[in-house]
Design a protein around this motif. Structure first.
Motif, PDB file in Angstrom:
ATOM      1  N   UNK A 164      -3.428  -9.344  12.727  1.00 34.33           N
ATOM      2  CA  UNK A 164      -2.997 -10.271  13.713  1.00 34.33           C
ATOM      3  C   UNK A 164      -3.307  -9.642  15.150  1.00 34.33           C
ATOM      4  N   UNK A 165      -4.280  -8.385  15.495  1.00 36.72           N
ATOM      5  CA  UNK A 165      -4.283  -8.505  16.344  1.00 36.72           C
ATOM      6  C   UNK A 165      -3.826  -6.456  16.502  1.00 36.72           C
ATOM      7  N   UNK A 220       4.588  -6.238   9.347  1.00 36.11           N
ATOM      8  CA  UNK A 220       3.663  -6.244   9.183  1.00 36.11           C
ATOM      9  C   UNK A 220       2.394  -5.660   7.610  1.00 36.11           C
ATOM     10  N   UNK A 221       0.995  -5.921   7.376  1.00 36.43           N
ATOM     11  CA  UNK A 221       1.112  -5.396   6.120  1.00 36.43           C
ATOM     12  C   UNK A 221      -0.312  -3.945   6.321  1.00 36.43           C
ATOM     13  N   UNK A 222      -0.335  -3.176   5.428  1.00 34.21           N
ATOM     14  CA  UNK A 222      -2.075  -2.946   6.546  1.00 34.21           C
ATOM     15  C   UNK A 222      -2.175  -1.930   4.614  1.00 34.21           C
ATOM     16  N   UNK A 223      -3.502  -1.614   4.353  1.00 39.98           N
ATOM     17  CA  UNK A 223      -3.956  -0.938   3.059  1.00 39.98           C
ATOM     18  C   UNK A 223      -4.932   0.256   3.552  1.00 39.98           C
ATOM     19  N   UNK A 224      -5.113   0.942   2.298  1.00 40.08           N
ATOM     20  CA  UNK A 224      -5.906   2.184   2.486  1.00 40.08           C
ATOM     21  C   UNK A 224      -7.429   1.393   2.454  1.00 40.08           C
ATOM     22  N   UNK A 225      -7.997   1.901   2.681  1.00 38.00           N
ATOM     23  CA  UNK A 225      -9.671   2.189   2.127  1.00 38.00           C
ATOM     24  C   UNK A 225      -9.144   1.923   0.727  1.00 38.00           C
ATOM     25  N   UNK A 226     -11.271   1.401   0.071  1.00 34.59           N
ATOM     26  CA  UNK A 226     -10.817   1.533  -1.413  1.00 34.59           C
ATOM     27  C   UNK A 226     -11.309   3.390  -1.363  1.00 34.59           C
ATOM     28  N   UNK A 227      -9.881   4.130  -1.836  1.00 37.35           N
ATOM     29  CA  UNK A 227      -9.974   4.990  -3.117  1.00 37.35           C
ATOM     30  C   UNK A 227     -10.765   5.280  -4.414  1.00 37.35           C
ATOM     31  N   UNK A 228     -11.970   6.317  -4.331  1.00 38.29           N
ATOM     32  CA  UNK A 228     -11.714   6.696  -5.528  1.00 38.29           C
ATOM     33  C   UNK A 228     -11.307   7.336  -6.264  1.00 38.29           C
ATOM     34  N   UNK A 229     -10.529   6.915  -6.938  1.00 39.31           N
ATOM     35  CA  UNK A 229      -9.207   8.260  -7.727  1.00 39.31           C
ATOM     36  C   UNK A 229     -10.135   9.598  -8.166  1.00 39.31           C
ATOM     37  N   UNK A 272     -12.496  -1.921  16.740  1.00 38.87           N
ATOM     38  CA  UNK A 272     -11.184  -0.631  16.695  1.00 38.87           C
ATOM     39  C   UNK A 272     -10.314  -0.955  15.283  1.00 38.87           C
ATOM     40  N   UNK A 273     -10.048  -0.677  15.033  1.00 37.35           N
ATOM     41  CA  UNK A 273      -9.141  -1.179  13.414  1.00 37.35           C
ATOM     42  C   UNK A 273      -7.612  -0.427  13.373  1.00 37.35           C
ATOM     43  N   UNK A 274      -6.577  -0.463  12.731  1.00 36.07           N
ATOM     44  CA  UNK A 274      -5.644   0.590  12.652  1.00 36.07           C
ATOM     45  C   UNK A 274      -6.067   0.987  11.242  1.00 36.07           C
ATOM     46  N   UNK A 275      -5.523   1.844  10.929  1.00 36.42           N
ATOM     47  CA  UNK A 275      -5.571   2.768   9.905  1.00 36.42           C
ATOM     48  C   UNK A 275      -4.313   3.887  10.011  1.00 36.42           C
ATOM     49  N   UNK A 276      -4.471   3.967   8.081  1.00 34.39           N
ATOM     50  CA  UNK A 276      -3.227   4.923   7.853  1.00 34.39           C
ATOM     51  C   UNK A 276      -3.735   6.519   8.168  1.00 34.39           C
ATOM     52  N   UNK A 277      -2.830   7.728   8.664  1.00 37.21           N
ATOM     53  CA  UNK A 277      -3.198   9.095   8.321  1.00 37.21           C
ATOM     54  C   UNK A 277      -2.859   9.559   7.077  1.00 37.21           C
TER      55      UNK A 277
END
Length: 286
Positions: free
Chosen positions: A31-32, A84-93, A140-145
């Motif tokens: 939602x934004x 709110x919820x945020x997730x990582x991109x797909x991560x290769x193990x 634009x999108x939110x990401x986790x540093x």
């Protein structure tokens, strides 16, 4: 058994079979938009996507096991992150020191007491939220540093932040090699986006994994349990048990053949009586 006990049991099973130890390092090669800033957070999702062959900037990479990890957020200015919820991109193990998965794991394991991503479920962190623009679409999108994730405490006083607790219902996890109907069903999202694409993209992505055919998940969904070739090779052949001879059935007593009674011999008819000869007539004298 409680949900947390079930999760703990699943994690122990996965720890026994994981191929990459994330505590080690490999030095080889909604939602934004949310505003940028630090949010209080708890790790609430760990989803294994199976083995995929990623394509990065048009270059095909080596197949790798992929995961996605998510956080429930709290706080922020005017509670802008709350709920709110945020997730990582797909991560290769990978435990390569340059791999995003390794960077994230090290940050989640700041206390040095976990060996698997899933053991971070329910734990508190400070998550740096950023805004990034896609080079392809300009969106634009939110990401986790990942490099900026911090322990949930004041950096000077070391006093813990009041990160709200989460319940078992907030947690979502899926282990590709240890699937259950409940964890699989929890991933389902009904409906489609305005462009017609399915919202159920996580389940669909998992079913396109390189190792989906013949996997425990495919067997779960099809309702057919396939034999495990590795187990068949490793398991010693069962000793052959000699067949017990079946006891001979007693011979049936010989039944004498029925003899028809002889027909009665009829007595011979009595011989007709011999009649005596009649006496000669007397001769009269002349």
């Amino acid at each position: 058994m409680s949900d947390m006990n079930i999760l703990s049991s699943l994690i122990n099973d996965v720890l026994a079979t994981q191929t990459v130890d994330m505590t080690e390092e490999n030095t080889g090669g909604g939602g934004g938009l949310m505003p940028e800033g630090y949010a209080m957070a708890r790790c609430v999702s760990y989803i294994e996507l199976g083995n995929h062959t990623p394509v990065v900037n048009g270059e095909t990479k080596a197949p790798t096991d992929m995961v996605k990890i998510g956080f429930k957020l709290f706080g922020g200015q005017d509670n802008c992150y709350d709920g709110r919820f945020i997730s990582t991109f797909d991560l290769g193990i990978s435990n390569n020191t340059k791999a995003n998965a390794k960077k994230l794991f090290n940050r989640l394991n700041w206390a040095g007491d976990i060996k698997h991503f899933a053991q971070a479920l329910g734990r508190a962190y400070l998550i740096p939220i950023t805004i990034a623009k896609s080079k392809n679409t300009g969106k634009e999108s939110n990401r986790i540093n990942l490099d900026g994730i911090l322990p949930p405490m004041d950096t000077i006083s070391k006093a813990p932040y009041p990160v709200p607790e989460v319940t078992a219902a907030d947690l979502k996890y899926f282990f590709f090699d240890k699937p259950t109907k409940e964890t699989w069903d929890s991933l389902f999202v009904e409906g489609s986006y305005d462009d017609g694409n399915s919202k159920n993209r996580i389940q669909e992505q998992i079913m396109t994994a390189n190792n989906f055919p013949g996997s425990p998940l495919e067997q779960l969904l099809s309702g057919v349990v396939l034999p495990d070739p590795a187990a068949a090779v490793a398991a010693p052949a069962a000793p052959e048990v000699p067949a017990s001879p079946a006891p001979a059935a007693p011979a049936a007593p010989e039944v004498p053949a029925a003899v028809a009674p002889a027909a009665p011999v009829m007595p011979a008819a009595p011989a007709a009586p011999v009649m005596p000869a009649m006496p000669a007539a007397p001769v009269m004298p002349s």
